[in-house]
Design a protein around this motif. Structure first.
Motif, short mmCIF file in Angstrom:
data_model
loop_
_atom_site.label_atom_id
_atom_site.label_comp_id
_atom_site.label_asym_id
_atom_site.label_seq_id
_atom_site.Cartn_x
_atom_site.Cartn_y
_atom_site.Cartn_z
N TYR A 175 0.81 -1.19 -0.01
CA TYR A 175 0.01 -0.30 0.01
C TYR A 175 0.87 1.09 0.05
O TYR A 175 0.63 2.21 -0.87
CB TYR A 175 -0.89 0.10 1.33
N ALA A 176 1.79 1.32 0.83
CA ALA A 176 2.72 2.49 0.98
C ALA A 176 3.35 3.01 -0.14
O ALA A 176 3.68 4.06 -0.75
CB ALA A 176 3.69 2.20 2.09
N PHE A 177 3.97 1.76 -0.99
CA PHE A 177 4.61 1.98 -2.09
C PHE A 177 3.84 2.16 -3.17
O PHE A 177 4.18 2.82 -4.39
CB PHE A 177 5.57 1.01 -2.49
N CYS A 192 9.23 4.24 -4.41
CA CYS A 192 10.55 4.63 -4.08
C CYS A 192 11.27 4.56 -5.34
O CYS A 192 12.41 4.70 -5.40
CB CYS A 192 10.97 4.02 -2.95
N LEU A 193 10.86 3.73 -6.45
CA LEU A 193 11.66 3.34 -7.66
C LEU A 193 10.97 4.06 -8.74
O LEU A 193 9.89 4.09 -8.62
CB LEU A 193 11.57 1.88 -7.60
N GLY A 202 4.07 -0.10 -8.98
CA GLY A 202 4.21 -1.40 -8.72
C GLY A 202 5.49 -1.86 -8.03
O GLY A 202 5.93 -3.00 -8.27
N CYS A 203 6.07 -1.13 -7.56
CA CYS A 203 7.64 -1.25 -7.19
C CYS A 203 7.76 -2.34 -6.17
O CYS A 203 8.79 -3.25 -6.22
CB CYS A 203 8.39 0.03 -6.87
N TYR A 204 6.53 -2.58 -5.08
CA TYR A 204 6.74 -3.74 -4.16
C TYR A 204 6.62 -4.90 -4.67
O TYR A 204 7.42 -5.75 -4.46
CB TYR A 204 5.49 -3.23 -3.01
N GLN A 205 5.78 -4.91 -5.86
CA GLN A 205 5.58 -6.20 -6.52
C GLN A 205 6.72 -6.70 -7.42
O GLN A 205 7.08 -7.69 -7.29
CB GLN A 205 4.25 -6.09 -7.56
N ARG A 206 7.45 -5.67 -8.04
CA ARG A 206 8.59 -5.63 -8.81
C ARG A 206 9.78 -6.50 -8.06
O ARG A 206 10.51 -7.11 -8.30
CB ARG A 206 8.97 -4.36 -9.47
N ALA A 262 18.19 0.47 -9.88
CA ALA A 262 17.07 1.16 -9.52
C ALA A 262 17.46 1.87 -8.19
O ALA A 262 17.06 2.99 -7.81
CB ALA A 262 15.80 0.31 -9.06
N TRP A 263 18.25 1.24 -7.25
CA TRP A 263 18.46 1.81 -5.95
C TRP A 263 19.88 1.18 -5.27
O TRP A 263 20.18 0.40 -5.46
CB TRP A 263 17.41 1.20 -4.75
#
Length: 705
Positions: A424-426, A431-432, A442-446, A571-572
């Protein structure tokens, strides 16, 4: 084991009920789901119910030996309801009202909608709940809230905030509403959760992440309440031996649904499994494809195993698949019928991970409507084809061996912790960036998918767990991007590692608290700092991928991390400073090269490995290889051809079953199979002397001696 289809006799262009049932029986189909969008047929005008048309359908299926799941027809409303009671239509967060002409366009919490939905449910169940064909019920269909913002919904949200936080002052504190003068003086000051849009030089809509987190949590409770309400009605009519399911959207599912919460409501977890096929089902997984839904849900054999492990995670129990690919899924531009063998492989891949129903959406291709080209098992000519023929083969095999394949206990050495709150937060504040440079909502899923795929590529058997569940029994636990977490969960993770588990953390883990606020009491990664043996003050998005090299293996645990040439960090990058941890890999870069990309630390009886970047596929696999080796886990099928995958499960009688599959066009003769035993399907022995052959897109099951 149930094997079947969704069946819509009401959509057939002419009456062919007897022929359909005969063809199903010949294909070994013993289950049909009916009724999911028949509200307008059952109630053609307000208060006038006509349900007798369904009786001959249920009678014919029963006579053909086909058991039925009857669905409450509430996800698609009739035109008269929208016309006479427009207040039931959903209001989006941007203020727009839904219109008639689609589906799932209502406010599922609205009293008027509930009144009419209950009437049609009762009209249907009072007639057919005790029909001898009916073994269970499905409530609604792929249910979500739609993030509705009708006035009654917003009022309920405010009531939830009052109950959860107690006072406006407490809410001001938790959400940090001094910022931008958002401080509330009264509950009536709370603004609507409209999406952020630029207005002039400023910004309109909700910009507060704490608000958004609570709004998303609340939307999930709307779904829970709706399904619990429907199940309560169904239970008034159902026999004790009849079950209730809900066909959740599989994989990561809808953003407005919490899989773990819904799983506690239903009797059996059920999820739909659309998957990419043809070359997009190969292993190794192709990196780029337009095959639907691989363009958004990943490709390769891994997609089926991940969906299955996520489905099982809801209750750590076996599950149903009400919808799997027949000829194709999607629209007219997404027609990718499986290659020969792929329908069978998909069925056994999911069965190996706990599926106890494999069913296809749907029986026959529709001749009209929005889903004309989301094909069924039968194409528009309504005759047999190679899809039907292959499904018939699976049906015959399950008729013979289904008893053994039901109630399996899949094995797993590694688990991934799924944080719905972090997702939810991302989704609100990613952040990406995407590879194209846009915010990646969808960065959490990624990130989660990257680490799941790394373990799969390394031949680990995996499970997915949720924060309320126990994870202590797994040798390896990966916590991807665990951003929203309370101290109690982080303490459990620390205790897991200290007690002997191998905990793998990623960037952003431990950074936020349970309200989605960045932690301030300790340097990142907050309460995980001591266990990880590191901290960081700065971090950076990466504008371009960075090459990565393994640290000097001398003195490294388990010989150090071995990386193939060309691996990259994406990405990070956390600027990690060691406080007892050992480096496993570094960036090849004039600035970031001073910081390790991956570290590890012995902690108590266990170990904590920290990954400060997003690894590419080769990097992720190499990392998973090292983690498994460091945890004493021997990957299944090591040394076999890359396209041949192996997974194991225990049958109810205690026997161990080995599922072997070949996700390629190549034929592989395994001179030394990974296990000695008897082939379930042809009865031949598989031993070092006799060998085992897997043809293109072929699967088999070996019963271990």
């Amino acid at each position: 084991m149930l094997f079947g289809v969704s069946y819509y006799h009401e959509y057939q262009p002419y009456d062919r009920l007897a022929e359909d049932v005969a063809m199903m029986r010949d294909a070994g189909i013993d289950y049909a789901r009916v009724g999911d969008s028949v509200w307008a047929l059952c109630e053609p005008s307000e208060g006038r119910f006509e349900t007798e048309w369904l009786r001959p359908v249920l009678d014919a299926l029963h006579e053909g030996g086909i058991e039925v799941v009857l669905t409450t027809p509430t996800y698609a409303i009739p035109a008269w309801l929208a016309r006479r009671h427009p207040e039931v239509l959903a209001r989006a967060t941007d203020g727009r009202r839904a219109s008639f002409g689609g589906r799932q366009n209502v406010n599922i919490a609205h009293p008027a909608y509930r009144f009419h939905a209950e009437r049609v449910i009762r009209a249907l169940l009072s007639e057919y709940a005790r029909h001898p064909a009916v073994i269970g019920f499905q409530v609604d269909n792929e249910t979500g809230s739609g993030f509705v913002d009708n006035d009654d919904v917003f009022d309920s949200f405010v009531s939830r905030l009052k109950e959860r936080f107690g006072s406006v002052d407490r809410l001001n504190e938790i959400w940090g509403l001094n910022y931008w003068s958002h401080r509330l003086g009264d509950w009536s000051d709370l603004w609507r959760p409209a999406p952020r849009v630029p207005i002039g030089c400023g910004m309109s809509g909700n910009t507060n992440p704490g608000y958004d987190l609570e709004w998303r949590r609340f939307q999930a409770t709307l779904v829970n309440g709706f399904l619990r309400w429907q199940k309560g009605i169904v239970r008034e009519y159902a026999r004790e031996d009849q079950f209730v399911i809900q066909d959740m959207v599989g994989g990561h599912g809808r953003s407005d649904v919490d899989r773990h919460q819904v799983s506690q409501i239903v009797d059996v977890v059920a999820e739909n499994f659309p998957h990419a096929s043809q070359d997009a089902l190969a292993h190794p997984a192709p990196e780029h494809t337009v095959a639907f839904p691989g363009d958004r849900a990943g490709t390769g054999a891994v997609q089926l195993y991940q969906r299955a492990d996520m489905a099982r995670s809801g209750r750590q129990e076996n599950f149903f698949i009400p919808e799997m690919n027949p000829i194709s899924v999607g629209g007219a531009d997404n027609t990718f019928p499986g290659y020969d063998g792929q329908w069978r492989m998909a069925a056994y891949a999911t069965i190996s991970r706990g599926a106890e129903m494999v069913a296809y959406w749907h029986w026959h291709s529709l001749h009209y409507g929005a889903e004309t080209y989301s094909h069924g098992i039968l194409n528009h000519d309504l005759g047999p084809n190679r899809c039907y023929n292959e499904i018939a083969r699976v049906g015959a095999e399950l008729k013979e061996h289904g008893e053994l394949l039901t109630g399996l206990r899949p094995e797993a050495e590694a688990a991934l912790l799924y944080s719905q709150d972090s997702r939810y937060a991302f989704e609100f504040q990613p952040c990406l960036k995407t590879p194209q440079g846009a915010p990646d909502h969808g960065c959490y899923q990624r990130v989660f998918d990257t680490f799941y795929r790394g373990l799969f590529d390394a031949r680990a058997q995996t499970a997915v767990v949720h924060p309320p569940q126990d994870f202590d029994g797994f040798p390896v636990l990966v916590a991807p991007m665990l951003y929203v977490a309370d101290d109690a969960l982080l303490e459990r993770l620390t205790a897991y590692a200290e007690g002997g588990g191998h905990l793998v953390l990623t960037f952003r883990s431990g950074y936020g608290d349970e309200h989605g606020r960045a932690r301030w009491a300790d340097r990142a990664p907050g309460p995980l700092r001591k266990a990880a043996g590191l901290s960081y003050g700065l971090y950076s998005n990466l504008a371009t991928p960075l090459p990565v090299s393994a640290a000097d293996g001398a003195g490294q645990p388990y010989g150090g991390l071995s990386l193939p040439a060309g691996v990259q960090a994406h990405a990070w990058a956390d600027e990690l400073e060691l406080e007892g941890a050992q480096p496993l890999a570094y960036y090849d870069h004039p600035h970031f090269g001073r910081y390790p990309a991956v570290t590890t630390r012995q902690f108590g009886a266990g170990r904590v490995t920290y990954v400060g970047t997003l690894p590419d596929a080769a990097f992720s696999r190499a990392l998973a290889d090292w983690v498994l080796r460091a945890s004493g886990v021997a990957p299944l099928g090591e040394g076999l051809p890359e396209s041949v995958r192996v997974t194991r499960a225990r049958a109810r009688d205690g026997r161990r079953l080995w599922f072997l599959s070949n996700w390629s066009f190549d034929t592989h003769r395994l001179a030394d199979p990974p296990v000695a035993g008897r082939d379930l399907f042809d009865g031949r022995q598989a031993t070092a002397g006799t060998g085992l052959e897997l043809g293109p897109w072929d699967s088999t099951v070996i019963i271990e001696d």
